[in-house]
Design a protein around this motif. Structure first.
Motif, mmCIF file in Angstrom:
data_model
loop_
_atom_site.group_PDB
_atom_site.id
_atom_site.type_symbol
_atom_site.label_atom_id
_atom_site.label_comp_id
_atom_site.label_asym_id
_atom_site.label_seq_id
_atom_site.Cartn_x
_atom_site.Cartn_y
_atom_site.Cartn_z
ATOM 1 N N ALA A 49 3.147 -1.529 0.025
ATOM 2 C CA ALA A 49 4.323 -0.664 -0.077
ATOM 3 C C ALA A 49 5.221 -1.122 -1.227
ATOM 4 C CB ALA A 49 5.098 -0.700 1.235
ATOM 5 N N PHE A 269 1.649 -2.282 6.269
ATOM 6 C CA PHE A 269 2.201 -2.049 4.936
ATOM 7 C C PHE A 269 1.255 -2.491 3.820
ATOM 8 C CE2 PHE A 269 6.036 -2.762 7.702
ATOM 9 C CZ PHE A 269 6.423 -1.431 7.743
ATOM 10 N N TRP A 312 12.977 -5.194 4.286
ATOM 11 C CA TRP A 312 12.218 -3.937 4.231
ATOM 12 C C TRP A 312 12.295 -3.187 5.552
ATOM 13 C CZ3 TRP A 312 9.968 -0.173 1.723
ATOM 14 C CH2 TRP A 312 8.850 0.488 2.226
ATOM 15 N N GLU A 317 13.567 3.350 4.201
ATOM 16 C CA GLU A 317 12.383 3.556 3.371
ATOM 17 C C GLU A 317 11.108 3.108 4.093
ATOM 18 O OE1 GLU A 317 10.759 2.286 -1.101
ATOM 19 O OE2 GLU A 317 12.680 1.539 -0.337
ATOM 20 N N SER A 318 11.209 2.050 4.920
ATOM 21 C CA SER A 318 10.012 1.564 5.606
ATOM 22 C C SER A 318 9.519 2.582 6.630
ATOM 23 C CB SER A 318 10.288 0.217 6.280
ATOM 24 O OG SER A 318 11.230 0.349 7.332
ATOM 25 N N ASP A 320 10.001 5.827 6.398
ATOM 26 C CA ASP A 320 9.458 6.926 5.599
ATOM 27 C C ASP A 320 8.037 6.606 5.131
ATOM 28 O OD1 ASP A 320 11.873 8.217 5.906
ATOM 29 O OD2 ASP A 320 12.640 7.632 3.936
ATOM 30 N N TYR A 321 7.831 5.359 4.747
ATOM 31 C CA TYR A 321 6.511 4.933 4.296
ATOM 32 C C TYR A 321 5.482 5.104 5.406
ATOM 33 C CZ TYR A 321 2.709 1.838 2.809
ATOM 34 O OH TYR A 321 1.482 1.332 2.479
ATOM 35 N N ARG A 324 4.639 8.814 5.978
ATOM 36 C CA ARG A 324 3.740 9.339 4.938
ATOM 37 C C ARG A 324 2.319 8.820 5.141
ATOM 38 N NH1 ARG A 324 7.910 7.857 1.541
ATOM 39 N NH2 ARG A 324 6.693 6.082 0.799
ATOM 40 N N GLN A 325 2.213 7.535 5.467
ATOM 41 C CA GLN A 325 0.899 6.934 5.637
ATOM 42 C C GLN A 325 0.143 7.581 6.799
ATOM 43 O OE1 GLN A 325 -0.642 2.432 5.385
ATOM 44 N NE2 GLN A 325 0.703 2.757 7.136
#
Length: 440
Positions: A49, A269, A312, A317-318, A320-321, A324-325
């Motif tokens: 990430a 991540f 993180w 943002e984490s 959101d990551y 998406r993943q």
């Protein structure tokens, strides 16, 4: 996705990793490492990430480069995990944090944590002559390698593709009773509800029945939550941790078997080399595991990485990551199912793509079954330049103890790379029937 050459060059020293040997054989035969599509271990080498990597350069305070005067991990990350684990697993309010369970940071990888939990279980045994035993699934991750090295007898319960690799609670209970009848020593049940390598999400009633069966024979429980956070959108991962706390919480404290839950953040991540995660367990288990055993062989490590991970996890943002993943993996599961039945001509019952984790499990083509001179994944690499993974994971350097009639395919690379891998296999005749597929 290829393997960086700098990751496999280690001179003449013994290397137990079969993948390295296969890569060397392929390059000796004239194939370039950069040309090989690597779908074996769950590794991308370039997919960490970005925000996490940025946090490593931005959010690591100077004191993080020194010793941590606590065996339970960097306090900032531990506080973060003590907040997130109960929320993400929807733990019951009756299970009081700091009393029924607590949370610490793991470092050095989940395998390391499992090994030392097995060591702790053996040390706690009242019968020093009795051999310990572990009960786990087949197919499954390399629990036999971890616990076999500690002298544990290994008992397996089967998973059937006809039931989408859901355990049969009756099989688990019978296996536990058999294992208990054969030893008066420590007994341990492994629960891997987001199952590796199939990606199955074990049913809640099944997991509850497994925990109750463990409770009835006085077995400890290891909850392997390596892929708890990796699931398709709309899928609720079954929390073996929550079920265990509900079931064991009904027992008097003195009668509760020891247990531990391991959770990988590195796999969430794409930073496997960091080896960071969470350990959840009864306070006395964490105190023995980290306060007594850890100082025998090491200190808290990877402290700057822990600081970056804490920063993180505290950012939107984490989340959101991860969202998406999850969406990307869901699309790749559909994508690969279409290609397996298309270019490779696989029938639907010859592979399984579960809703959790980053893998799919596929059978070795029947025409290859009579061959004994070469493992299928070695043959596949030599013919197509695609390196698949073991269907039954084994300890590096050890011979497989179960049949290798399946292979595991990592879904981490992009769809273009996955498509190219299938097309290469089809062009090399590595289809279900051998030769050109009858599909599209």
């Amino acid at each position: 996705m290829s393997v960086p050459e700098t990751m496999v060059g280690d001179g003449d020293l013994y290397n137990p990793y079969e993948d390295t040997e296969l890569l060397r054989e392929a390059t000796a035969a004239g194939r370039k490492v950069a040309d090989i599509i690597y779908l074996s271990l769950g590794e991308t080498w370039n997919g960490a990430a970005e925000g996490l990597v940025a946090a490593l350069g931005r959010d690591v305070p100077p004191h993080s480069h020194g010793y941590v005067l606590s065996p339970y991990g960097l306090p900032t990350l531990r506080r973060m995990l003590r907040s997130r684990i109960p929320a993400e697993h929807r733990l019951p309010p009756s299970a009081r944090l700091g009393e029924e369970y607590d949370v610490a940071v793991s470092h050095g990888g989940t395998r390391n944590a499992m090994f030392h939990f097995g060591r702790l279980m053996a040390q706690r045994s009242r019968g020093p002559i009795a051999r310990p035993a572990v009960v786990c699934s087949s197919p499954g991750w390399d629990y036999p390698g971890v616990f076999g090295a500690l002298g544990y007898d290994v008992h397996r319960f089967p998973l059937d593709p006809g039931t989408e690799y859901q355990p049969d609670p009756g099989d688990v209970a019978r296996t536990l009773r058999k294992a208990r009848a054969e030893t008066s020593g420590p007994l341990l049940l492994v629960v891997n509800a987001q199952h590796n390598p199939t990606g199955g999400n074990w049913a809640e009633d099944t997991v509850r029945a497994m925990v109750r069966a463990a409770r009835e024979v006085g077995s400890g429980v290891l909850v392997d939550d390596a892929y708890y956070a990796l699931h398709d959108p709309g899928v609720t991962p079954v929390s073996a941790l929550r079920i265990l706390l509900e079931e064991f919480g009904a027992l008097p404290a003195a009668r509760r078997p020891p247990w531990l839950a391991v959770r990988s953040l590195s796999k969430q991540f794409h930073c496997n080399g960091w080896g960071i995660g969470a350990l959840t367990g009864p306070p006395d288990v964490l105190e023995d595991l980290l306060g007594r055993l850890l100082p025998e062989y090491g200190f808290v490590s990877s402290v700057p990485l822990q600081a970056a991970m804490a920063a993180w996890l505290g950012s939107p943002e984490s989340d959101d990551y991860l969202a998406r993943q999850r969406g990307e993996y869901a699309l790749k599961r559909v994508h690969m199912a279409q290609h397996l039945t298309g270019e490779l001509g696989y029938p639907q019952d010859a592979f399984f793509i579960g809703p959790c984790g980053p893998y799919l499990l596929m059978r070795t083509p029947p025409w290859y079954g009579a061959r004994t001179d070469e493992p299928y994944r070695s043959f596949c690499l030599r013919r197509s330049g695609v390196l698949l993974g073991e269907g039954h994971m084994t300890t590096p350097g050890a011979l497989p103890v179960t049949g290798q009639d399946h292979v595991r395919l990592f879904l981490g690379p992009g769809t273009r790379t996955l498509t190219r891998a299938v097309q290469r296999m089809a062009a090399a005749g590595l289809t279900w029937q051998g030769g050109p597929a009858t599909g599209r």
